[in-house]
Write a protein that holds these residues in place. Structure first.
Motif, PDB file in Angstrom:
ATOM      1  N   LEU A  59       0.865  -1.465   0.267  1.00  0.00           N
ATOM      2  CA  LEU A  59      -0.149   0.143   0.025  1.00  0.00           C
ATOM      3  C   LEU A  59       1.312   1.240  -0.357  1.00  0.00           C
ATOM      4  O   LEU A  59       1.779   1.357   0.866  1.00  0.00           O
ATOM      5  CB  LEU A  59      -0.899  -0.174   1.224  1.00  0.00           C
ATOM      6  CG  LEU A  59      -2.291  -0.874   1.738  1.00  0.00           C
ATOM      7  CD1 LEU A  59      -2.992  -1.013   2.750  1.00  0.00           C
ATOM      8  CD2 LEU A  59      -2.805  -0.946   0.540  1.00  0.00           C
ATOM      9  N   SER A  60       0.566   2.302  -0.507  1.00  0.00           N
ATOM     10  CA  SER A  60       0.980   3.691  -0.911  1.00  0.00           C
ATOM     11  C   SER A  60       0.942   4.210   0.335  1.00  0.00           C
ATOM     12  O   SER A  60      -0.667   4.162   1.082  1.00  0.00           O
ATOM     13  CB  SER A  60       0.887   4.151  -2.359  1.00  0.00           C
ATOM     14  OG  SER A  60      -0.361   4.404  -2.382  1.00  0.00           O
ATOM     15  N   ALA A  61       0.960   5.419   0.540  1.00  0.00           N
ATOM     16  CA  ALA A  61       1.349   6.147   1.389  1.00  0.00           C
ATOM     17  C   ALA A  61      -0.416   7.107   1.427  1.00  0.00           C
ATOM     18  O   ALA A  61      -1.532   6.811   2.039  1.00  0.00           O
ATOM     19  CB  ALA A  61       1.727   7.521   1.579  1.00  0.00           C
ATOM     20  N   HIS A  62      -0.753   7.248  -0.291  1.00  0.00           N
ATOM     21  CA  HIS A  62      -2.533   8.022  -0.232  1.00  0.00           C
ATOM     22  C   HIS A  62      -3.367   6.758  -0.541  1.00  0.00           C
ATOM     23  O   HIS A  62      -4.210   6.974  -0.099  1.00  0.00           O
ATOM     24  CB  HIS A  62      -1.740   8.022  -1.870  1.00  0.00           C
ATOM     25  CG  HIS A  62      -1.688   9.771  -2.591  1.00  0.00           C
ATOM     26  ND1 HIS A  62      -2.016  10.212  -1.778  1.00  0.00           N
ATOM     27  CD2 HIS A  62      -0.304   9.820  -2.556  1.00  0.00           C
ATOM     28  CE1 HIS A  62      -0.756  11.507  -1.834  1.00  0.00           C
ATOM     29  NE2 HIS A  62       0.130  10.907  -2.270  1.00  0.00           N
ATOM     30  N   GLN A  63      -3.147   5.622  -0.224  1.00  0.00           N
ATOM     31  CA  GLN A  63      -3.979   4.087  -0.349  1.00  0.00           C
ATOM     32  C   GLN A  63      -4.345   4.255   1.533  1.00  0.00           C
ATOM     33  O   GLN A  63      -5.172   3.601   1.550  1.00  0.00           O
ATOM     34  CB  GLN A  63      -3.783   3.000  -0.845  1.00  0.00           C
ATOM     35  CG  GLN A  63      -3.408   3.336  -2.248  1.00  0.00           C
ATOM     36  CD  GLN A  63      -2.219   1.717  -2.731  1.00  0.00           C
ATOM     37  OE1 GLN A  63      -2.024   1.242  -2.771  1.00  0.00           O
ATOM     38  NE2 GLN A  63      -3.031   1.250  -4.131  1.00  0.00           N
ATOM     39  N   ILE A  64      -3.047   4.187   1.862  1.00  0.00           N
ATOM     40  CA  ILE A  64      -3.143   4.208   3.570  1.00  0.00           C
ATOM     41  C   ILE A  64      -4.630   5.168   4.004  1.00  0.00           C
ATOM     42  O   ILE A  64      -5.170   4.757   4.603  1.00  0.00           O
ATOM     43  CB  ILE A  64      -2.139   3.972   4.766  1.00  0.00           C
ATOM     44  CG1 ILE A  64      -1.400   2.795   3.765  1.00  0.00           C
ATOM     45  CG2 ILE A  64      -1.975   4.703   6.158  1.00  0.00           C
ATOM     46  CD1 ILE A  64       0.214   2.516   4.078  1.00  0.00           C
ATOM     47  N   GLU A  65      -4.003   6.241   3.802  1.00  0.00           N
ATOM     48  CA  GLU A  65      -5.131   7.708   3.679  1.00  0.00           C
ATOM     49  C   GLU A  65      -5.767   7.582   3.792  1.00  0.00           C
ATOM     50  O   GLU A  65      -7.057   7.696   4.573  1.00  0.00           O
ATOM     51  CB  GLU A  65      -4.252   8.918   3.302  1.00  0.00           C
ATOM     52  CG  GLU A  65      -4.731   9.823   3.646  1.00  0.00           C
ATOM     53  CD  GLU A  65      -3.906  11.376   2.946  1.00  0.00           C
ATOM     54  OE1 GLU A  65      -4.291  12.432   3.262  1.00  0.00           O
ATOM     55  OE2 GLU A  65      -3.993  11.156   1.479  1.00  0.00           O
ATOM     56  N   THR A  66      -6.566   7.102   2.388  1.00  0.00           N
ATOM     57  CA  THR A  66      -7.850   7.027   1.725  1.00  0.00           C
ATOM     58  C   THR A  66      -8.464   5.587   2.403  1.00  0.00           C
ATOM     59  O   THR A  66      -9.656   5.840   3.132  1.00  0.00           O
ATOM     60  CB  THR A  66      -7.768   6.059   0.067  1.00  0.00           C
ATOM     61  OG1 THR A  66      -7.453   6.955  -0.594  1.00  0.00           O
ATOM     62  CG2 THR A  66      -9.212   5.961  -0.549  1.00  0.00           C
ATOM     63  N   ARG A  67      -7.976   5.416   2.952  1.00  0.00           N
ATOM     64  CA  ARG A  67      -8.758   3.404   3.256  1.00  0.00           C
ATOM     65  C   ARG A  67      -9.246   4.174   5.038  1.00  0.00           C
ATOM     66  O   ARG A  67      -9.646   3.757   5.673  1.00  0.00           O
ATOM     67  CB  ARG A  67      -7.696   2.616   4.016  1.00  0.00           C
ATOM     68  CG  ARG A  67      -7.287   1.468   2.123  1.00  0.00           C
ATOM     69  CD  ARG A  67      -6.603   0.489   2.900  1.00  0.00           C
ATOM     70  NE  ARG A  67      -6.377  -0.150   1.350  1.00  0.00           N
ATOM     71  CZ  ARG A  67      -6.384  -1.950   1.222  1.00  0.00           C
ATOM     72  NH1 ARG A  67      -6.191  -2.275   2.486  1.00  0.00           N
ATOM     73  NH2 ARG A  67      -6.315  -2.287  -0.246  1.00  0.00           N
ATOM     74  N   LEU A  68      -7.691   4.616   5.329  1.00  0.00           N
ATOM     75  CA  LEU A  68      -8.042   5.453   6.807  1.00  0.00           C
ATOM     76  C   LEU A  68      -9.551   5.833   7.173  1.00  0.00           C
ATOM     77  O   LEU A  68      -9.723   6.096   8.000  1.00  0.00           O
ATOM     78  CB  LEU A  68      -6.615   5.087   7.356  1.00  0.00           C
ATOM     79  CG  LEU A  68      -6.267   4.389   7.932  1.00  0.00           C
ATOM     80  CD1 LEU A  68      -4.712   4.875   8.550  1.00  0.00           C
ATOM     81  CD2 LEU A  68      -6.415   3.356   9.213  1.00  0.00           C
ATOM     82  N   ARG A  69      -9.476   6.942   5.829  1.00  0.00           N
ATOM     83  CA  ARG A  69     -10.475   8.385   6.063  1.00  0.00           C
ATOM     84  C   ARG A  69     -11.861   7.514   6.023  1.00  0.00           C
ATOM     85  O   ARG A  69     -13.028   8.600   6.329  1.00  0.00           O
ATOM     86  CB  ARG A  69     -10.208   8.902   5.040  1.00  0.00           C
ATOM     87  CG  ARG A  69      -8.830  10.139   4.840  1.00  0.00           C
ATOM     88  CD  ARG A  69      -8.749  11.513   4.036  1.00  0.00           C
ATOM     89  NE  ARG A  69      -8.075  12.405   4.412  1.00  0.00           N
ATOM     90  CZ  ARG A  69      -7.809  12.971   4.712  1.00  0.00           C
ATOM     91  NH1 ARG A  69      -9.030  13.953   5.029  1.00  0.00           N
ATOM     92  NH2 ARG A  69      -6.825  13.984   5.118  1.00  0.00           N
ATOM     93  N   GLN A  70     -12.002   6.547   5.317  1.00  0.00           N
ATOM     94  CA  GLN A  70     -13.027   5.963   4.882  1.00  0.00           C
ATOM     95  C   GLN A  70     -13.312   4.608   5.907  1.00  0.00           C
ATOM     96  O   GLN A  70     -14.601   4.570   6.213  1.00  0.00           O
ATOM     97  CB  GLN A  70     -12.861   5.137   3.238  1.00  0.00           C
ATOM     98  CG  GLN A  70     -12.427   5.754   2.889  1.00  0.00           C
ATOM     99  CD  GLN A  70     -12.675   4.911   1.467  1.00  0.00           C
ATOM    100  OE1 GLN A  70     -12.294   3.891   1.932  1.00  0.00           O
ATOM    101  NE2 GLN A  70     -12.738   5.445  -0.258  1.00  0.00           N
ATOM    102  N   ALA A  71     -12.745   4.550   7.069  1.00  0.00           N
ATOM    103  CA  ALA A  71     -12.852   3.875   8.198  1.00  0.00           C
ATOM    104  C   ALA A  71     -14.298   4.783   8.880  1.00  0.00           C
ATOM    105  O   ALA A  71     -14.498   5.627   8.763  1.00  0.00           O
ATOM    106  CB  ALA A  71     -11.671   3.689   8.878  1.00  0.00           C
TER     107      ALA A  71
END
Length: 109
Positions: A59-71
């Motif tokens: 996972l890239s930093a942007h993918q991590i950010e997206t997943r955590l923002r959607q939590a």
């Protein structure tokens, strides 16, 4: 108030969060950074802070950010130098368990 918290206290909190994340199997490091204070009509001031960077295989930093923002509830961090960062200046100690659980669920499913 966390805005006035000394850097050594912020570092201890970041190390505590890093250790808890690692115990949960999440790659985490303490990173020196700056918090921005002010905005809009006020000039922006940079305050030294300590952040915790999170990483997950594939996972890239942007993918991590997206997943955590959607939590639910969302975990909000920022990206700097291709790292996803959580600024402990903006996090309450009581939120550490929620962050860990959301990271486990969002990054490893």
């Amino acid at each position: 108030q966390k805005i006035m918290m000394p850097l050594d206290a912020l570092r201890r909190r970041a190390e505590q969060l890093r250790d808890l994340l690692r115990q949960a199997g999440i790659a985490a490091e303490v990173v020196d950074a700056f918090s921005q204070v002010g905005g809009g009509a006020l000039p922006v001031h940079n305050l030294p802070t300590c952040c915790v960077s999170l990483a997950a295989p594939g996972l890239s930093a942007h993918q991590i950010e997206t997943r955590l923002r959607q939590a639910v509830p969302p975990i909000i961090g920022r990206i700097a130098d291709d790292q996803f960062l959580l600024d402990v200046r903006a996090i309450e100690d009581a939120e550490f368990p929620l962050i860990i659980e959301q990271a486990r669920q969002s990054l490893f499913f």
